[in-house]
Design an enzyme around this catalytic site. Sequence first.
Site, PDB file in Angstrom:
ATOM      1  N   ASP A  56     160.897  92.691  -0.324  1.00 31.54           N
ATOM      2  CA  ASP A  56     160.813  91.549  -1.233  1.00 31.54           C
ATOM      3  C   ASP A  56     161.971  91.564  -2.232  1.00 31.54           C
ATOM      4  OD1 ASP A  56     159.743  89.271  -2.398  1.00 31.54           O
ATOM      5  OD2 ASP A  56     157.702  90.062  -2.447  1.00 31.54           O
TER       6      ASP A  56
ATOM      7  N   ASP B 115     155.735  81.409  -0.276  1.00 32.18           N
ATOM      8  CA  ASP B 115     154.535  81.997  -0.867  1.00 32.18           C
ATOM      9  C   ASP B 115     153.332  81.080  -0.716  1.00 32.18           C
ATOM     10  OD1 ASP B 115     155.470  84.412  -1.551  1.00 32.18           O
ATOM     11  OD2 ASP B 115     155.577  84.067  -3.712  1.00 32.18           O
TER      12      ASP B 115
HETATM   13  C1  GLA Z   1     156.139  87.964  -4.001  1.00 34.41           C
HETATM   14  C2  GLA Z   1     155.916  87.691  -2.532  1.00 34.41           C
HETATM   15  C3  GLA Z   1     154.441  87.648  -2.257  1.00 34.41           C
HETATM   16  C4  GLA Z   1     153.815  88.966  -2.671  1.00 34.41           C
HETATM   17  C5  GLA Z   1     154.120  89.256  -4.117  1.00 34.41           C
HETATM   18  C6  GLA Z   1     153.655  90.632  -4.527  1.00 34.41           C
HETATM   19  O1  GLA Z   1     155.721  86.897  -4.780  1.00 34.41           O
HETATM   20  O2  GLA Z   1     156.568  86.524  -2.153  1.00 34.41           O
HETATM   21  O3  GLA Z   1     154.213  87.399  -0.891  1.00 34.41           O
HETATM   22  O4  GLA Z   1     154.294  90.004  -1.852  1.00 34.41           O
HETATM   23  O5  GLA Z   1     155.507  89.159  -4.388  1.00 34.41           O
HETATM   24  O6  GLA Z   1     153.920  90.895  -5.836  1.00 34.41           O
END
Ligand code: GLA
Length: 704
Positions: free
Chosen positions: A442, A506
Site C-alpha cells: 500500500d 477503496d
Molecule cells: C488503504 C487501502 C485499504 C486498506 C487500508 C488499511 O486505505 O486502500 O484497502 O488496506 O489502507 O489501512
Amino acid sequence: MTRYERFDGGGASLVLAMEDAAPRIVHFGATLPVGSDLAAIDAALAPVRRGSAPDAAPRPSIFPAAGFGWMGPAALTGIGDGDAAMAWRLRRADRSGEAIEVELADDRQRLSVTLSWRFDPGCGVLSATSKVRNEGDQPFAIHALAALSLPLPRWASEILGFAGDWAREVQPRRFAAPPGAWAQVNRTGRTGFAGATFLSLAPDATETRGRVLAFHLGWSGSHVLTLETAADGERQAQLSALLEPGEVVLPPGGEHSSPSAYACFSGEGLTGVRSRFHPFVRERVSPHKGRARRVHFNSWEGVYFDFDEARLMRLAQDASALGVERFVLDDGWFMGRRRDDAGLGDWRVDAAVLPRGLGPLIAEVERLGMDFGLWVEPEMVNPDSDLYRAHPDWCVHAQGADRPTMRNQLWLDLARPEVRDHVVEQLHALLSAHRIAYLKWDCNRMLFPAVSEGRPAGQAIVRGVYAAMDALRARHPDLEIESCASGGGRIDLEILRRADRVWASDTTDAIERVRIQRWASLILPLETIGAHVGPSPNPITGRRLAMDFRAKVAMFGHMGVELDPGRLDTRDMESLKAHIALYKEHRALLHSGALTCWTGDDGVDGRIVVAADGGEALALLARTGVSDLATSAPVRIPGLDAAATYDARLLEPWPRRAAARLADADGWRRPRRLSGAALAESGLRLPLAEPETAWLLHLRRVES
Ligand code: GLA
C-alpha cells in the site's frame, strides 16, 4: 534521401521516414498492404505551402525541437551554458526486428538523444523511451523530456481523458480537442486516481467501432500527458514524467532516461484498445505467469483494526467455507498499530494483538487449504514509530521545515540506498520467517515535498520504490504483490512489471465498481484488477446492494471477499458461495479471453469475454440506474462471430427480484440456440429495468 522503416502488428502499421533530422511519422494506422510504396504515401502527404508561416519549417516529427520554425511543443527542453535552441540531426538508426534505436544529436548543445521504440508484432502496442546524454563539458539541466512525442492525424479530433479522486477513480471525460493545449496533469507523486491513460479519437469512434489512438505512461509518479494544437493546426501528443526545476542536471557524460510510454492504434474503437493492451500486459508486462487467480479474502472492510487471533481464525474458517483460496490479513497486525496513527515502519508482529505471532494463524489458514497474504505499507513511516524515533532524518522532508503528514504518516526516502536496504531487509525477514504468498503493498500518502537530502527528487524516490520491489522479488521470486495506493492511486504499466494485480479502488460499492472496473480495463486485463465483494451497507457510500449484484460485478476482475461472513444471513452466504464457484469455473476464460465493454440501447452496462478460439464467452449485463423505459429494451450482445451458432444460458444464481419477472423462466433453464448475428442485432430481452440488477450470460459455440 529518405529511408522508410515499416512495422506491422496487431492490425496496424507504423511507418517512419528517416531523413537527416528527427524521424517523421508517415503512417500510424490500419495495416497497409504488403509491398506498399512508402515513398509514394509520403509524397502524397507533402505539406502545402501556406501564408504567414516560416519558409522552411520542420515537419512534425517524433522528437520535435523548438527554435527553428516548429510552433508545437518541443520533446526536450533544458539549458546548459549556451542558448536553449536545439536542432536534431540523425546520427544513427539501428533496426533490429521489431525494435528501432534512433540516435539524434545537437552538436551546438553537445547533446544526444536515444529514442528506443519497439512495436509489438503480436499486439500492435508501441513502447517508447527517450534517453538524453550530455556530450559536452558543462552541466545540462533538463526541464522536460517526453517519453513519447507523437504527431496526430487530423481525424483524432476528440479526447477521452480521465478525472479521479479517492474512491472515485477513472471518471471518463470525452470532448473535442480544444484549441491550444489540453493536459492531464498529476502532481501527487503517485500515478494518481485518474490513471495515466488518454485516448485521442475520431468523433464517430464508439466502444466497438472507429479510429482511436490510445496512450499510456508507465510511470508511478507525477506526470503530464498533453495534446497541443499548434498555431498551424498541427497536433502533438506528449507523455512525460514531471521534473522539478533543478531535479535533473546532467554532468558531463551524464544520462537521463524517461519512463516508458505506450501507444496503439485501433480501428475497432475502445474494444480494439483492450484487445491490444490486454495481450501485451499478459505477455510483456505482468510478472504473473499464467497461475490461476486465487479467490481472496481480505480482512479490512470486515473487521478493520478490530481483531485478535481468535477472530482471525474464525474469519479464516468462514472464508474457507465460502470457497476462498487466499486469506489476506490487512492493516493492524504490526507494532503499535491499533489505529492509523502509529506503527508504520515497524514491520514486526505486535504481541499485544497476536501474542503467538503469525505462525498459528498461517498454520490454520493452510490447514483450511488457503495460502496467506499480508498488508504492508513499506514506503511509509508514522512519527509514532520506533523507526522514526531511531531515524528521524529518514523520511522525505525539506530541511528546516515542517513535516506535514497525510493520514498521520510521512514518506520514507527510498532514494537513499540505506533507507531502501532497511525496508527491503525488514520485508525479507518477514517473508523468510513465514510462508507468505502475497503482499498487499500500500501507499496511502501523496509525495510532498518531493525532495531528498536537500534536492528535488520525485524521480529518484519513485525509482527507489521500483528498486525496493525489484530487490524483494529477486529474493522471493514466487511472491505475489498487489499495488494499492488508497485504492487505485498507483495503477500503471511500470508498477505492473512488479505487481501481479492492483487494488482498483477503496470503494467496494458495486455500482461504483461497474464504472471503475470498466475503465481500468481499458489497459489492464481483468485478472489484474482486484475486485472484492464488500459489505452492505457499503462503508464508503452507505449504499445497500443485493449480494447477487455485488458478487456478479466482482466476478469480472480478480475476485475476492472483503466483509465479515459471520454477519451474512444464510441466503447471502449461499449466493456468495455459488458465485465464487462460478468464478472458479469460468476464471480461465475471464482471464485469457478478449474483453468488449459496451452500453446497451437503454443504458445497460455490458461486458463480454470471448475465448481466444471463439468457442465460449461469458457476459455480464448490469443495470446500475433506473431505466428510462419501464419495459427493458433487448440487450444486443457484441463480440461474437455473426455466422456462428451459440447455446446461450443464463447462469444461476439469478437475481431474485428480476428473475420473478423473467418471461419463460423455464425456457431459460435450458440453453437457447441463437446465431451470433441474432445476438448482435436483435438481442435478448431480460428483466433489466430496475437498478442493481445483473445477469450472467454464458455462450458456447455449437460446432457444426
Ligand atoms: C488503504 C487501502 C485499504 C486498506 C487500508 C488499511 O486505505 O486502500 O484497502 O488496506 O489502507 O489501512
